[in-house]
Design an enzyme around this catalytic site. Structure first.
Site, PDB file in Angstrom:
ATOM      1  N   GLY A  46       0.826  -1.196   0.000  1.00  9.38           N
ATOM      2  CA  GLY A  46       0.000   0.000   0.000  1.00  9.38           C
ATOM      3  C   GLY A  46       0.862   1.247   0.000  1.00  9.38           C
ATOM      4  CD  GLN A  51       3.181   5.774   2.747  1.00 11.37           C
ATOM      5  OE1 GLN A  51       2.234   5.271   2.164  1.00 11.37           O
ATOM      6  NE2 GLN A  51       4.134   5.054   3.320  1.00 11.37           N
ATOM      7  CB  CYS A  91       4.622   2.095   7.500  1.00 11.37           C
ATOM      8  SG  CYS A  91       4.231   3.614   6.623  1.00 11.37           S
ATOM      9  CG  LEU A  92       6.289   0.926   1.462  1.00 16.78           C
ATOM     10  CD1 LEU A  92       5.804   1.283   0.068  1.00 16.78           C
ATOM     11  CD2 LEU A  92       7.411  -0.107   1.398  1.00 16.78           C
ATOM     12  CG  HIS A 133      -1.216   1.423   7.194  1.00 22.26           C
ATOM     13  ND1 HIS A 133      -0.332   0.881   8.110  1.00 22.26           N
ATOM     14  CD2 HIS A 133      -0.474   2.239   6.405  1.00 22.26           C
ATOM     15  CE1 HIS A 133       0.875   1.362   7.871  1.00 22.26           C
ATOM     16  NE2 HIS A 133       0.827   2.181   6.849  1.00 22.26           N
ATOM     17  CD  GLU A 134      -1.390   2.553   2.596  1.00 19.66           C
ATOM     18  OE1 GLU A 134      -0.916   3.692   2.477  1.00 19.66           O
ATOM     19  OE2 GLU A 134      -0.705   1.575   2.938  1.00 19.66           O
ATOM     20  CG  HIS A 137       0.025   6.826   5.283  1.00 23.16           C
ATOM     21  ND1 HIS A 137       1.123   7.266   5.990  1.00 23.16           N
ATOM     22  CD2 HIS A 137       0.223   5.504   5.081  1.00 23.16           C
ATOM     23  CE1 HIS A 137       1.947   6.250   6.200  1.00 23.16           C
ATOM     24  NE2 HIS A 137       1.425   5.158   5.670  1.00 23.16           N
TER      25      HIS A 137
END
Ligand code: NI
Length: 175
Positions: A46, A51, A91-92, A133-134, A137
């Site tokens: 994701g 991000q 998470c990236l 989660h996204e 963000h």
């Protein structure tokens, strides 16, 4: 298509609240394609526009094993949530950190697809977790916010140290 730079926690840009997309046009479609390429390359399941330092409400997700089922969410909205599940999240933007987070296990969402068509869908399992989660963000929220301040601070320090080491590596490469 091109790969985009991913921001790392605790970059303050990750705390910005993203604005709704007014027009799903060619620019947005191009951005979506670059976000998908960046997510698959990372690799991740994701990625939110926040991000990559674009503060618009755009998310890409692919939780399939084969990485052949992209889901694009523009202006996603959580309509309903139910149940509870513990999942180990990563998470990236916080590479190498995995923590168990409790969230609703089932969600219903609405949004626009890559062509700007509205849709609604139900999700459970890892997809439901990833969607939440996204969307977090886009609201400037990270999974570490669900942890204790002590734990979060430990992760913060680790990330700052890692950033310093990356800078030193780049400096060495320049010499
Ligand atoms: Ni993330």
């Amino acid at each position: 298509m091109s790969l985009l730079d991913i921001l790392y926690y605790p970059d303050p840009q990750l705390r910005k609240i993203a604005a709704p997309v007014a027009n799903v046009d060619g620019r947005v479609a191009g951005l979506v394609d670059n976000m998908l390429e960046t997510m698959y390359h990372a690799p991740g399941i994701g990625l939110a526009a926040t991000q990559i330092n674009v503060h618009e409400r755009i998310v890409v997700i692919d939780v399939s094993d084969e990485g052949d089922s992209p889901l694009v969410l523009i202006n996603p909205e959580l309509l309903a949530s139910d149940g509870s599940a513990e999942t180990q999240e990563g998470c990236l933007s916080i590479p190498g950190i995995y923590e168990t987070i409790t969230r609703p296990s089932d969600v219903r969402i609405a949004g626009l697809d890559r062509e700007g068509n509205p849709f609604e869908m139900d999700a459970d399992g890892i997809l439901a977790v990833c969607i939440q989660h996204e969307i977090d963000h886009l609201d400037g929220k990270l999974f570490v916010d669900y942890l204790s301040p002590l734990k979060r601070n430990r992760i913060r320090k680790k990330m700052i140290k890692a950033a310093r080491e990356r800078e030193e590596d780049e400096f060495d490469d320049d010499e």
